[in-house]
Design a protein around this motif. Structure first.
Motif, mmCIF file in Angstrom:
data_model
loop_
_atom_site.group_PDB
_atom_site.id
_atom_site.type_symbol
_atom_site.label_atom_id
_atom_site.label_comp_id
_atom_site.label_asym_id
_atom_site.label_seq_id
_atom_site.Cartn_x
_atom_site.Cartn_y
_atom_site.Cartn_z
ATOM 1 N N ASP A 84 0.830 -1.209 0.000
ATOM 2 C CA ASP A 84 0.000 0.000 0.000
ATOM 3 C C ASP A 84 0.864 1.258 0.000
ATOM 4 O OD1 ASP A 84 -2.143 -1.698 0.084
ATOM 5 O OD2 ASP A 84 -2.548 -1.414 2.223
ATOM 6 N N ALA A 85 1.973 1.222 0.729
ATOM 7 C CA ALA A 85 2.844 2.398 0.797
ATOM 8 C C ALA A 85 3.474 2.688 -0.567
ATOM 9 C CB ALA A 85 3.927 2.181 1.850
ATOM 10 N N GLU A 86 3.928 1.653 -1.264
ATOM 11 C CA GLU A 86 4.515 1.865 -2.585
ATOM 12 C C GLU A 86 3.478 2.386 -3.574
ATOM 13 O OE1 GLU A 86 6.081 -1.954 -3.462
ATOM 14 O OE2 GLU A 86 7.976 -1.618 -2.386
ATOM 15 N N THR A 87 2.265 1.840 -3.509
ATOM 16 C CA THR A 87 1.191 2.319 -4.393
ATOM 17 C C THR A 87 0.862 3.778 -4.100
ATOM 18 O OG1 THR A 87 0.283 0.073 -4.501
ATOM 19 C CG2 THR A 87 -1.162 1.883 -5.172
ATOM 20 N N ALA A 88 0.790 4.135 -2.816
ATOM 21 C CA ALA A 88 0.478 5.513 -2.445
ATOM 22 C C ALA A 88 1.589 6.470 -2.857
ATOM 23 C CB ALA A 88 0.234 5.606 -0.944
ATOM 24 N N ALA A 89 2.838 6.032 -2.737
ATOM 25 C CA ALA A 89 3.955 6.902 -3.113
ATOM 26 C C ALA A 89 3.960 7.180 -4.612
ATOM 27 C CB ALA A 89 5.271 6.263 -2.682
ATOM 28 N N ARG A 90 3.599 6.179 -5.406
ATOM 29 C CA ARG A 90 3.533 6.402 -6.855
ATOM 30 C C ARG A 90 2.345 7.282 -7.228
ATOM 31 N NH1 ARG A 90 4.609 0.702 -6.829
ATOM 32 N NH2 ARG A 90 6.798 0.261 -7.368
ATOM 33 N N ALA A 91 1.218 7.073 -6.576
ATOM 34 C CA ALA A 91 0.018 7.838 -6.924
ATOM 35 C C ALA A 91 0.095 9.278 -6.442
ATOM 36 C CB ALA A 91 -1.221 7.155 -6.340
ATOM 37 N N HIS A 92 0.846 9.539 -5.366
ATOM 38 C CA HIS A 92 0.931 10.894 -4.799
ATOM 39 C C HIS A 92 2.401 11.262 -4.617
ATOM 40 C CE1 HIS A 92 -3.379 10.561 -3.912
ATOM 41 N NE2 HIS A 92 -3.108 9.379 -3.394
ATOM 42 N N PRO A 93 3.062 11.642 -5.672
ATOM 43 C CA PRO A 93 4.496 11.974 -5.537
ATOM 44 C C PRO A 93 4.766 13.201 -4.684
ATOM 45 C CG PRO A 93 3.680 12.560 -7.727
ATOM 46 C CD PRO A 93 2.584 11.792 -7.057
ATOM 47 N N GLY A 94 3.754 14.011 -4.415
ATOM 48 C CA GLY A 94 3.968 15.220 -3.638
ATOM 49 C C GLY A 94 3.828 15.036 -2.151
ATOM 50 N N ILE A 95 3.535 13.849 -1.668
ATOM 51 C CA ILE A 95 3.391 13.614 -0.239
ATOM 52 C C ILE A 95 4.481 12.656 0.219
ATOM 53 C CG2 ILE A 95 0.896 13.896 -0.451
ATOM 54 C CD1 ILE A 95 0.597 10.911 0.025
ATOM 55 N N THR A 96 4.710 12.636 1.530
ATOM 56 C CA THR A 96 5.688 11.728 2.129
ATOM 57 C C THR A 96 4.955 10.511 2.678
ATOM 58 O OG1 THR A 96 7.124 13.582 2.722
ATOM 59 C CG2 THR A 96 7.490 11.489 3.863
ATOM 60 N N VAL A 97 5.421 9.330 2.291
ATOM 61 C CA VAL A 97 4.792 8.081 2.707
ATOM 62 C C VAL A 97 5.740 7.349 3.641
ATOM 63 C CG1 VAL A 97 3.771 5.912 1.960
ATOM 64 C CG2 VAL A 97 3.513 7.953 0.543
ATOM 65 N N LEU A 98 5.271 7.027 4.834
ATOM 66 C CA LEU A 98 6.015 6.229 5.803
ATOM 67 C C LEU A 98 5.449 4.815 5.788
ATOM 68 C CD1 LEU A 98 6.164 8.674 8.858
ATOM 69 C CD2 LEU A 98 7.834 8.402 7.018
ATOM 70 N N SER A 99 6.322 3.836 5.705
ATOM 71 C CA SER A 99 5.893 2.439 5.699
ATOM 72 C C SER A 99 6.448 1.755 6.935
ATOM 73 C CB SER A 99 6.389 1.736 4.431
ATOM 74 O OG SER A 99 6.049 0.364 4.464
#
Length: 562
Positions: A84-99
């Motif tokens: 889910d974190a990798e999918t979210a990081a690709r879909a929202h490049p402008g936000i920071t994703v912590l996994s």
């Protein structure tokens, strides 16, 4: 050997610079359910803005995160699932994703807004130590900066959605349903939740009861309206909550119809006890107190999100031959359907005829347009001036004949009488159509077959627009509506209790028919016995001289009479 396509795509994909693995992430796991919720998005956006730092803790609808980023906020999204974190990081490049696990994430510095609308159950990870509910709440509260806000949804283990659940094996079948353990610790009531957050240094601004489920709320009740049985919003809320639970549980097997439980709780002022969850908005004390607007009731439907005091009527779209039109008119009045149900239970035919005649005269003689043409009896309130529409979601694009409007309303009421197993003065009616014909006769109207089919077709159009039914589902739904008779279970929410009640009614009807057949057979046997006895006596009389003399005298009398 050539590379597989998925491996080649992985090699060709650019590195994710906005993804940070904090430890404890779960592999080959997903918490995504693909649902967006406009109610949560509306509430969260009221506390977001350009330049504000936002922590989204746990799985949330993708549309909510996109809306936060679109509002100019600096968003950090914490997810325990690496996929889910990798999918979210690709879909929202402008936000920071912590996994990773929530307990291992570096949250130093705090945030202006912490959003945990997905609950605290999915903040822990299986790849590490499990934090207790109290520890998770404390860490969420500590992540809020002074003058910052926390929006938290907490699941109610006593909620109606848990009480009526009938889905064996769900925890082993669905990734999103995984829990490390039952929530036996931590807050188990709204008052306990607010007290814990207060002890953690936050100031609770609002605490809502969320319905029907915490993962996808459609109605929020808070403020002075929550638990106030004298509120004029009560009749309207019963209609709104019934619609919300119908949409959420339509076609899902449940132990019992949750609408009955919630309706009884609402009448007793105990809706907080059976709510799906509690949505709490709190802030950390600081130098300034930001001005925020709080709501007593917040509702989400096909028209959007609105409050009863700020709901503006209007057309928001068109589906087939229907127009989406919002009508919100919370009046302090009894619902027409409730009054008719009470009169049916008391077998008060005289007053029942008066109420139906009053409703028929309110419709008028000509074609009916606007929301009242499609308003159910549960959407109508009874005032001193007659019926009023309290809530409506659809209007016909073209006026509907008053006879069809009347037939549909009475037929739908007949369906509810039968499928809910409610008592009424005509328990031996063969079907909902027969019961609707009796009710229409009370208004001085007859019921033709073509009128009944036109009313059912109108109901199918409404249900299709409401629930998005396809052509095959429409036909199946039409046949099910035509076949409603004593022993039929509810057609929308398949509750085990209601199915058992329907089975009992079927057995009762069958036993009644068998008893009638046995009685008829006994009557036929007794009459055959009496006829045989009379025939034996006649044959005996014909064999004796006295009998023969009587027969000759009878024949002579007939000839003389001619």
């Amino acid at each position: 050997m050539p590379d597989r396509p998925d491996m080649a795509a992985a090699v060709a994909a650019p590195p994710l610079t906005n993804l940070i693995r904090s430890g404890g992430e779960m592999f080959n796991w997903t918490d995504t359910d693909g649902r967006d919720n406009q109610l949560l998005t509306r509430l969260v956006l009221e506390h977001a803005g350009p330049g504000r730092t936002v922590l989204v803790a746990g799985p949330h609808p993708d549309g909510l995160v996109a809306a936060l980023a679109g509002a100019g906020a600096e968003v950090t999204w914490l997810l325990r699932s690496l996929i889910d974190a990798e999918t979210a990081a690709r879909a929202h490049p402008g936000i920071t994703v912590l996994s990773g696990a929530f307990g291992k994430a570096d949250l130093t510095g705090g945030y202006d807004l912490v959003v945990a609308a997905g609950g605290i159950q999915r903040l822990n990870s299986a790849e590490g130590d499990q934090l207790a509910a109290g520890e998770l709440l404390d860490r969420l509260a500590a992540a809020v900066r002074p003058d910052g806000a926390l929006i938290l949804m907490h699941d109610n283990q006593l909620g109606a959605h848990h009480t009526v659940r009938l889905d064996p094996g769900a925890r082993h079948r669905d990734d999103a349903a995984w829990h490390p353990s039952e929530t036996t610790e931590g807050p188990a009531a709204r008052s306990q939740l607010t007290a814990h957050l207060t002890g953690a240094g936050l100031v609770v601004d609002a605490a809502y009861a969320a319905f029907p489920e915490p993962g996808d709320p459609a109605v929020l009740i808070g403020g002075v309206t929550l638990g106030d049985v004298t509120s004029p919003l009560r009749p309207w809320l019963r209609t709104v909550l019934a619609q919300a639970y119908t949409v959420a549980f339509r076609g899902r097997p449940v132990l019992s119809d949750p609408r009955r439980l919630v309706n009884r709780a609402l009448r007793a002022g105990a809706e907080e006890t059976v709510a799906g969850g509690w949505l709490v908005v709190a802030h950390a004390p600081g130098d300034t107190e930001p001005a925020r607007e709080w709501h007593d009731v917040l509702v989400s439907d096909v028209h959007g999100v609105y409050t009863p005091d700020a709901a503006e009527p209007g057309v928001t779209g068109r589906v087939d031959s229907l127009v989406r039109e919002r009508i919100v008119n919370p009046v302090a009045a009894d619902r027409l359907e409730d009054r008719l149900l009470e009169l049916c239970a008391a077998a008060d035919v005289r007053r029942l005829r008066q109420e139906i005649a009053q409703y028929e005269s309110w419709l008028g003689a000509g074609p009916v347009s606007g929301p009242r043409a499609l308003a159910d009896l549960s959407d109508l309130g009874i005032t001193a001036d007659g019926p009023v529409v309290m809530s409506a979601r659809w209007s016909p694009a073209e006026p509907v004949p008053a006879q069809i409007v009347l037939v549909r309303a009475l037929w739908q009421f007949a369906v509810r009488l039968i499928t809910w197993g409610r008592p009424h003065p005509w328990p031996n009616t063969a079907s909902a159509a027969d019961l609707a014909a009796i009710l229409a006769g009370m208004a001085g109207r007859s019921l033709a077959d073509d009128e009944l089919r036109a009313a059912i077709d109108l109901q199918v159009v409404i249900d299709s627009a409401e629930f998005g039914l396809g052509p095959a589902e429409r036909q199946a739904h039409r046949l099910a509506l035509l076949a409603v008779q004593p022993g039929t279970a509810p057609l929308d929410v398949a509750g085990y209790h209601e199915l058992t009640e329907a089975l009992w009614r079927q057995r009762y009807q069958a036993s009644h028919l068998l008893a009638m057949m046995e009685w008829n057979e006994q009557i036929i046997r007794s009459r055959d016995s009496a006829l045989s006895k009379m025939d034996w006596e006649l044959q005996l009389l014909r064999r004796t001289w006295g009998g023969r003399s009587l027969m000759l005298a009878k024949r002579a009398y007939k000839k003389v009479k001619k």
